[in-house]
Write an enzyme that holds these catalytic residues in place. Structure first.
Site, PDB file in Angstrom:
ATOM      1  N   CYS A 235     -32.940 -23.069-109.114  1.00  0.00           N
ATOM      2  CA  CYS A 235     -33.212 -22.538-107.776  1.00  0.00           C
ATOM      3  C   CYS A 235     -33.831 -23.642-106.912  1.00  0.00           C
ATOM      4  O   CYS A 235     -34.841 -24.241-107.301  1.00  0.00           O
ATOM      5  CB  CYS A 235     -34.161 -21.348-107.862  1.00  0.00           C
ATOM      6  SG  CYS A 235     -34.541 -20.622-106.256  1.00  0.00           S
ATOM      7  N   CYS A 442       8.010 -29.911 -85.787  1.00  0.00           N
ATOM      8  CA  CYS A 442       7.025 -30.603 -84.953  1.00  0.00           C
ATOM      9  C   CYS A 442       7.027 -30.028 -83.546  1.00  0.00           C
ATOM     10  O   CYS A 442       8.084 -29.837 -82.934  1.00  0.00           O
ATOM     11  CB  CYS A 442       7.344 -32.097 -84.917  1.00  0.00           C
ATOM     12  SG  CYS A 442       6.296 -33.053 -83.784  1.00  0.00           S
ATOM     13  N   CYS A 482      -2.374 -38.155 -91.133  1.00  0.00           N
ATOM     14  CA  CYS A 482      -1.521 -37.401 -90.216  1.00  0.00           C
ATOM     15  C   CYS A 482      -1.171 -36.036 -90.794  1.00  0.00           C
ATOM     16  O   CYS A 482      -1.161 -35.019 -90.087  1.00  0.00           O
ATOM     17  CB  CYS A 482      -0.257 -38.185 -89.896  1.00  0.00           C
ATOM     18  SG  CYS A 482       0.726 -38.666 -91.346  1.00  0.00           S
TER      19      CYS A 482
END
Length: 505
Positions: A235, A442, A482
């Protein structure tokens, strides 16, 4: 919405706008009696096959003139209703599936489980009523919220969320401590749950402050009927020294407390690891050598988030102050998977059962953890956001996936991805995988061009007439930035060419 070419993109965007209401008015209003909310929820949680199966062939959403579902949609009070008619129309384009019988049962630390899906140790499993409801809905087990010998003083508020653009819940921070019920109350919860749900698996999470306390708690949990004991060594925000992640970063303390727990129980022991260190396998190995039977990972990550630039306070804001807290949610999944891989790649741990957690929202997330070697899955933040009902699509989505792969058991995918994670120096560095551009798909937005020029290698230019990309192979290094940024999914991996052949060609 859109045509089938962009179906997945459009569907993700539109169902992402659904509020996922309780007692949804859209379903009540549907003239065809469709479970509109369940269909949308299945799409939201990547269970497209399940969504298609729920869509009745008698429903004609395309020609429905009442638009009753959309008129009832509560989203219109914010801006505009969810386009339910279009969602249903495109859901119909998915092929209905008749799944083969698939076995989701799996053994974990020698304990048979009806499926691998458990609630993790947190507020989502902190009393009898909550856990009973979850069990009734299909969860196979619970790691009950961490039990100690004391009741902590909690703060208010103690939750905060991180958002990005239109996504309201990228990550989540909490500064909540262990159970706020007394030891007597928690033992009563466990006993009643085991009495009423004997086939379900109960993991009792405990946290002591001394070796004697760890042994004492282990004995109590064993007598209460727990099936497994989980040691909370992780924790990140306990208020007292010597608790939580402070322990998990110290292999000697981990070993000492694990030995103390072993003195108090014959049950399987899980050591819950902290990600707030570099090498989780070091304390994990120490725990196993000291008597732990399995590992649970990861707990939340120490974090500070959401600085308010008007007040310069941070969330959760407690009278203008906050503290370092635990970060969870979808954003931590890659970190969790990395730690799990590291442990499964460690020779001392490769055969040790792992209960995986950290960013699991869908069946697909769960399958990724299983593929890296986990045999059990724990979920919290997604339940806090969406409710126990996510189990329906976790179970169904997993069954449909396994069936589509020709697999008969969920055990068949455990560890399947491990051979494909290799050291960086062993990766193929003598070839380039060029991007492939789908010029019909595209839309000419130029996002790939911007990212390539400003953040890549200036290998793309944008056609002035169409806006579509033109690649300069001499500059492209095959990084696939890309592909990552394309909003139309019009770029995919293309051919792989030897660097030597390219240089001489």
């Amino acid at each position: 919405m859109s045509n089938l070419v962009y179906r997945e993109i459009a569907m993700t965007e539109e169902v992402g706008g659904c509020l996922l209401c309780n007692n949804p008015p859209c379903t009540k209003a549907c003239p065809y009696g469709l479970p509109v909310d369940s269909i949308i929820r299945s799409l939201r949680f990547e269970n497209t096959k399940g969504a298609a199966n729920r869509l009745s062939g008698e429903a004609d959403c395309k020609n429905c003139t009442t638009k009753a579902c959309m008129n009832a949609c509560l989203k219109k009070k914010i801006n505009r209703p969810v386009p339910i008619d279009k969602i249903m129309e495109e859901t119909a384009s998915y092929e209905k599936t008749n799944p083969k019988e698939v076995d989701l049962s799996i053994s974990f630390c020698g304990i048979p489980c009806e499926n691998p899906f458990f609630l993790s140790s947190s507020v989502v499993g902190s009393n009898y009523e909550m856990v009973a409801k979850a069990f009734e809905m299909g969860w196979a087990g619970v790691a009950f919220k961490t039990i100690g010998t004391f009741v902590p003083k909690e703060v208010s508020p103690r939750f905060d969320a991180l958002r990005k653009e239109s996504v309201p819940f990228v990550g989540f921070k909490n500064i909540e401590q262990i159970s706020d019920h007394t030891l007597v109350e928690n033992i009563a919860f466990l006993k009643k749950l085991k009495r009423d749900y004997p086939e379900k698996v109960i993991i009792a999470s405990i946290m002591g402050q001394t070796e004697e306390e760890w042994t004492y708690l282990a004995k109590l949990m064993t007598d209460a009927g727990a099936d497994i004991i989980e040691c909370n060594f992780s924790c990140p925000h306990m208020a007292a020294d010597g608790l939580g992640s402070d322990v998990g970063q110290n292999a000697e303390l981990v070993a000492a407390y694990t030995r103390a727990v072993r003195k108090g129980t014959h049950l399987p022991i899980l050591a819950k690891m902290t990600p707030n260190l570099g090498n989780m396998e070091i304390p994990a190995v120490a725990a196993v050598k000291a008597g732990a039977d399995g590992i649970a990972a990861i707990n939340t990550i120490k974090s500070i988030m959401n600085i308010n630039l008007d007040t310069f306070s941070s969330g959760p804001d407690v009278e203008g102050k906050t503290s370092v807290g635990g970060y969870s949610g979808k954003a931590v999944k890659p970190i969790a998977l990395r730690f799990i891989y590291s442990m499964k790649n460690c020779k001392e741990l490769k055969n040790i059962p792992v209960s995986g957690m950290g960013g699991i929202e869908t069946w697909r997330d769960a399958a990724e953890f299983l593929a890296l070697g986990c045999e059990n899955i724990q979920v919290t933040t997604s339940v806090m956001q969406y409710g126990y009902r996510i189990i329906e699509d976790m179970i169904e989505g997993m069954q449909l996936y396994l069936s589509s792969q020709g697999l008969k058991s969920i055990s068949d995918i455990v560890g399947k991805a491990l051979p494909n994670i290799i050291p960086a120096e062993e990766l193929n560095r003598v070839s380039i995988c060029y991007p492939k551009f789908n010029r019909e798909k595209c839309i000419g937005c130029g996002r790939c061009y911007i990212s390539c020029y400003d953040g890549g290698h200036q290998a793309l230019r944008q056609d002035e007439a169409t806006g579509k990309p033109i690649m300069n192979a001499g500059k492209c290094v095959g990084c696939h930035l890309c592909l990552a940024v394309c909003p139309a999914e019009a770029i995919t991996p293309g051919v792989r060419i030897s660097k030597l052949a390219e240089a001489t060609g």
